[in-house]
Structures are given as structure tokens and as C-alpha cells.
Scaffold this motif. Structure first.
Motif, PDB file in Angstrom:
ATOM      1  N   GLN A 139     -45.921  15.554 -22.046  1.00  0.00           N
ATOM      2  CA  GLN A 139     -46.272  14.516 -23.005  1.00  0.00           C
ATOM      3  C   GLN A 139     -45.502  14.691 -24.307  1.00  0.00           C
ATOM      4  O   GLN A 139     -45.435  15.796 -24.846  1.00  0.00           O
ATOM      5  CB  GLN A 139     -47.778  14.544 -23.293  1.00  0.00           C
ATOM      6  CG  GLN A 139     -48.608  14.087 -22.111  1.00  0.00           C
ATOM      7  CD  GLN A 139     -50.072  13.955 -22.435  1.00  0.00           C
ATOM      8  OE1 GLN A 139     -50.892  14.730 -21.962  1.00  0.00           O
ATOM      9  NE2 GLN A 139     -50.389  12.964 -23.256  1.00  0.00           N
TER      10      GLN A 139
ATOM     11  N   ASN B 251     -46.258   8.760 -24.729  1.00  0.00           N
ATOM     12  CA  ASN B 251     -45.441   8.905 -23.534  1.00  0.00           C
ATOM     13  C   ASN B 251     -45.886  10.047 -22.638  1.00  0.00           C
ATOM     14  O   ASN B 251     -46.334  11.091 -23.117  1.00  0.00           O
ATOM     15  CB  ASN B 251     -43.979   9.148 -23.928  1.00  0.00           C
ATOM     16  CG  ASN B 251     -43.395   7.969 -24.654  1.00  0.00           C
ATOM     17  OD1 ASN B 251     -43.290   6.880 -24.114  1.00  0.00           O
ATOM     18  ND2 ASN B 251     -43.026   8.172 -25.915  1.00  0.00           N
ATOM     19  N   CYS B 252     -45.724   9.847 -21.351  1.00  0.00           N
ATOM     20  CA  CYS B 252     -46.068  10.845 -20.348  1.00  0.00           C
ATOM     21  C   CYS B 252     -45.001  10.780 -19.267  1.00  0.00           C
ATOM     22  O   CYS B 252     -44.663   9.683 -18.802  1.00  0.00           O
ATOM     23  CB  CYS B 252     -47.446  10.537 -19.771  1.00  0.00           C
ATOM     24  SG  CYS B 252     -47.950  11.554 -18.374  1.00  0.00           S
ATOM     25  N   SER B 253     -44.464  11.923 -18.884  1.00  0.00           N
ATOM     26  CA  SER B 253     -43.481  11.939 -17.810  1.00  0.00           C
ATOM     27  C   SER B 253     -43.912  12.924 -16.738  1.00  0.00           C
ATOM     28  O   SER B 253     -44.562  13.938 -17.038  1.00  0.00           O
ATOM     29  CB  SER B 253     -42.087  12.304 -18.341  1.00  0.00           C
ATOM     30  OG  SER B 253     -42.096  13.590 -18.911  1.00  0.00           O
TER      31      SER B 253
ATOM     32  N   THR C 105     -42.728  14.769 -12.733  1.00  0.00           N
ATOM     33  CA  THR C 105     -41.522  15.128 -11.989  1.00  0.00           C
ATOM     34  C   THR C 105     -41.504  14.606 -10.562  1.00  0.00           C
ATOM     35  O   THR C 105     -40.434  14.420  -9.982  1.00  0.00           O
ATOM     36  CB  THR C 105     -41.366  16.658 -11.955  1.00  0.00           C
ATOM     37  OG1 THR C 105     -42.571  17.245 -11.438  1.00  0.00           O
ATOM     38  CG2 THR C 105     -41.104  17.198 -13.361  1.00  0.00           C
TER      39      THR C 105
ATOM     40  N   SER D  58     -42.395  11.636  -7.993  1.00  0.00           N
ATOM     41  CA  SER D  58     -42.764  10.222  -7.928  1.00  0.00           C
ATOM     42  C   SER D  58     -43.803   9.927  -6.848  1.00  0.00           C
ATOM     43  O   SER D  58     -44.384   8.838  -6.828  1.00  0.00           O
ATOM     44  CB  SER D  58     -41.522   9.363  -7.677  1.00  0.00           C
ATOM     45  OG  SER D  58     -40.940   9.697  -6.425  1.00  0.00           O
TER      46      SER D  58
ATOM     47  N   ASP E 121     -44.389   3.707 -14.185  1.00  0.00           N
ATOM     48  CA  ASP E 121     -43.104   3.464 -13.536  1.00  0.00           C
ATOM     49  C   ASP E 121     -42.777   4.684 -12.685  1.00  0.00           C
ATOM     50  O   ASP E 121     -42.273   5.692 -13.193  1.00  0.00           O
ATOM     51  CB  ASP E 121     -42.012   3.231 -14.589  1.00  0.00           C
ATOM     52  CG  ASP E 121     -40.670   2.873 -13.948  1.00  0.00           C
ATOM     53  OD1 ASP E 121     -39.782   2.392 -14.666  1.00  0.00           O
ATOM     54  OD2 ASP E 121     -40.507   3.085 -12.733  1.00  0.00           O
TER      55      ASP E 121
ATOM     56  N   SER F 119     -39.005   6.038 -12.442  1.00  0.00           N
ATOM     57  CA  SER F 119     -38.478   6.828 -13.560  1.00  0.00           C
ATOM     58  C   SER F 119     -39.372   8.001 -13.897  1.00  0.00           C
ATOM     59  O   SER F 119     -39.028   8.826 -14.760  1.00  0.00           O
ATOM     60  CB  SER F 119     -38.313   5.950 -14.805  1.00  0.00           C
ATOM     61  OG  SER F 119     -39.573   5.511 -15.281  1.00  0.00           O
TER      62      SER F 119
ATOM     63  N   ARG G  63     -42.431   7.913 -15.319  1.00  0.00           N
ATOM     64  CA  ARG G  63     -42.978   7.766 -16.664  1.00  0.00           C
ATOM     65  C   ARG G  63     -44.219   6.885 -16.688  1.00  0.00           C
ATOM     66  O   ARG G  63     -44.341   5.932 -15.913  1.00  0.00           O
ATOM     67  CB  ARG G  63     -41.938   7.145 -17.595  1.00  0.00           C
ATOM     68  CG  ARG G  63     -40.764   8.050 -17.893  1.00  0.00           C
ATOM     69  CD  ARG G  63     -39.832   7.417 -18.892  1.00  0.00           C
ATOM     70  NE  ARG G  63     -38.692   8.274 -19.193  1.00  0.00           N
ATOM     71  CZ  ARG G  63     -37.734   7.976 -20.042  1.00  0.00           C
ATOM     72  NH1 ARG G  63     -37.762   6.829 -20.689  1.00  0.00           N
ATOM     73  NH2 ARG G  63     -36.735   8.806 -20.248  1.00  0.00           N
ATOM     74  N   SER G  64     -45.095   7.218 -17.625  1.00  0.00           N
ATOM     75  CA  SER G  64     -46.227   6.371 -17.956  1.00  0.00           C
ATOM     76  C   SER G  64     -46.328   6.287 -19.471  1.00  0.00           C
ATOM     77  O   SER G  64     -46.001   7.252 -20.179  1.00  0.00           O
ATOM     78  CB  SER G  64     -47.522   6.941 -17.386  1.00  0.00           C
ATOM     79  OG  SER G  64     -48.638   6.160 -17.770  1.00  0.00           O
ATOM     80  N   THR G  65     -46.731   5.147 -19.969  1.00  0.00           N
ATOM     81  CA  THR G  65     -46.939   4.991 -21.404  1.00  0.00           C
ATOM     82  C   THR G  65     -48.341   4.458 -21.657  1.00  0.00           C
ATOM     83  O   THR G  65     -48.875   3.670 -20.871  1.00  0.00           O
ATOM     84  CB  THR G  65     -45.920   4.032 -22.037  1.00  0.00           C
ATOM     85  OG1 THR G  65     -46.045   2.761 -21.416  1.00  0.00           O
ATOM     86  CG2 THR G  65     -44.503   4.550 -21.875  1.00  0.00           C
TER      87      THR G  65
END
Lengths: 115, 113
Positions: free
Chosen positions: B6, B22-24, B26, B28, B67, B70, B72-74
């Protein structure tokens, strides 16, 4: 409904002492989880249960044991407490039948200090 | 192994601003992505849950997007209020019915009156 409750709220232990943390839920949930939260580390899963009488290891299980003798209760035990187990412990539960649609419900936490 | 990150770790904004957290992740192959709120000394409260087949969820002034391609989450918070001040955590469920969650380290939000 009380939701998810945890006992005790705060405890101080000396190194080598043992204790049991109690988590209770009154929502008839199948799944229950124990997490620990440390600064800069986020929440990490210790153990979990997918139903009465079952337990499984999470990400950081060493030094802990658990039991789920009754569906509504999930106990976390520390047999010989170490300073590294100083943390905030959270219990959570989830219905288990709704698949990816259902979130986890968290208790208020237990703060444990091991000296 | 799923990892969740984050950014930023802390954020301070004046009241009324719109903001994005933002949150990413690894991997999917994610079962669902959840956003939680944690007030000081309290437990976690679920805000929004996005299933793997969904792109976004909305609740009041909150909107979360996902998403997977990519990783990612927002979390979008509209018209922020001082009562929004808290730590916001995202968590990914890597897969499987047990719904084990992998948490990010959180974003500490302060909304100044």
C-alpha cells in the motif's frame, strides 16, 4: 448480536508463561481466524479453522496452538510466551458458504505484552 | 506467493478533498480484494469487497476498483471528512474457499478540519 468478542482485552506476561486467548462469535459462522498485527508488518495469519473440530496453520504458526471444540469458540494458546510474541491479536470469523462474496468480521483485539 | 503493498504509508489532507489510496498485489489469480478501516486501538471494519469477476464497488462516498491485469486496486474517498481519519487496509484473498487474507501494511489517513 455481539458479533466477534475477544477475551482478555489486554494482558502482560513474563517470558515462559502460558496463556489462552478466547474468541467467541454468535453469528453461527463456519470459518474462524487468528491474526497478529505488528507495526510495519500488517496483519499476518497465525491459524484458522474451517469448522468445528478443525484447525490449520497460517503464515506464522510457530509458538502457537489452537483449538475449535465448539463452533462458536476459537482458542489461541501460547505455551511458553516469548518477547517476540508481543503483539495485538485479532480474531475474525466468516460464514464460509458464500464463497468470494463474504467478508470477515473482526473482533476488537487483544493486546499482549511479553516481558 | 501473494504480496500486498500500500502506498502511501501516510496521508494528510484538508477536509473536503477527494483522495485516492493505492493497493498493489503480485498475483493476479486473486479471489477477491477487500478494503478495511481500522480506528486507533480498534478492530477492522469491512468497507468494500470486490469479487474477482467485478471491476468496482461503491458505498456512499467510497468507491473501490480492481484491475487484476495490472495487480492494482484503488480506494477513492470523495469529499473527505475528519471522521474519515483512520488506517485503511487492503487485503487480497489468494484463492480457495478458506478465504485466507493477505494484508497490506495500511495507509494512515488524517483529514484536517
Amino acid at each position: 448480536n455481539a458479533g466477534v468478542t475477544q477475551t482478555p482485552k489486554f494482558r502482560v506476561l513474563k517470558t515462559g508463561q502460558s496463556m489462552t486467548l478466547l474468541c467467541a462469535q454468535d453469528m453461527n459462522h463456519e470459518y474462524m481466524y487468528w491474526y497478529r498485527q505488528d507495526p510495519g508488518m500488517g496483519l499476518r495469519l497465525i491459524h484458522y479453522s474451517v469448522g468445528e473440530g478443525t484447525t490449520a496453520k497460517g503464515e506464522v504458526p510457530d509458538g502457537y496452538n489452537v483449538s475449535r471444540l465448539k463452533k462458536q469458540n476459537f482458542l489461541l494458546g501460547l505455551e511458553s510466551a516469548a518477547p517476540s510474541q508481543t503483539s495485538v491479536y485479532f480474531c475474525a470469523s466468516r460464514p464460509g458458504l458464500a464463497g468470494e462474496k463474504e467478508t470477515q468480521y473482526f473482533g476488537p483485539g487483544t493486546r499482549l505484552l511479553v516481558l | 506467493k501473494q504480496e500486498v503493498t500500500q502506498i502511501p504509508a501516510a496521508l494528510s489532507v484538508p477536509e473536503g478533498e477527494n483522495l485516492v489510496l493505492n493497493c498493489s498485489f503480485t498475483d493476479s489469480a486473486i479471489y477477491n480484494l477487500q478494503w478495511f478501516r481500522q480506528d486507533p486501538g480498534k478492530g477492522l471494519t469491512s468497507l468494500l469487497l470486490i469479487q474477482s469477476s467485478q471491476r468496482e464497488q461503491t458505498s456512499g462516498r467510497l468507491n473501490a476498483s480492481l484491475d487484476k491485469s495490472s495487480g492494482r486496486s484503488t480506494l477513492y474517498i470523495a469529499a473527505s471528512q475528519p471522521g474519515d481519519s483512520a488506517t485503511y487496509l487492503c487485503a487480497g484473498a489468494p484463492g480457495g474457499a478458506t478465504n485466507k487474507l493477505i494484508f497490506g501494511t495500511g495507509t494512515l489517513l488524517a483529514v484536517q478540519p
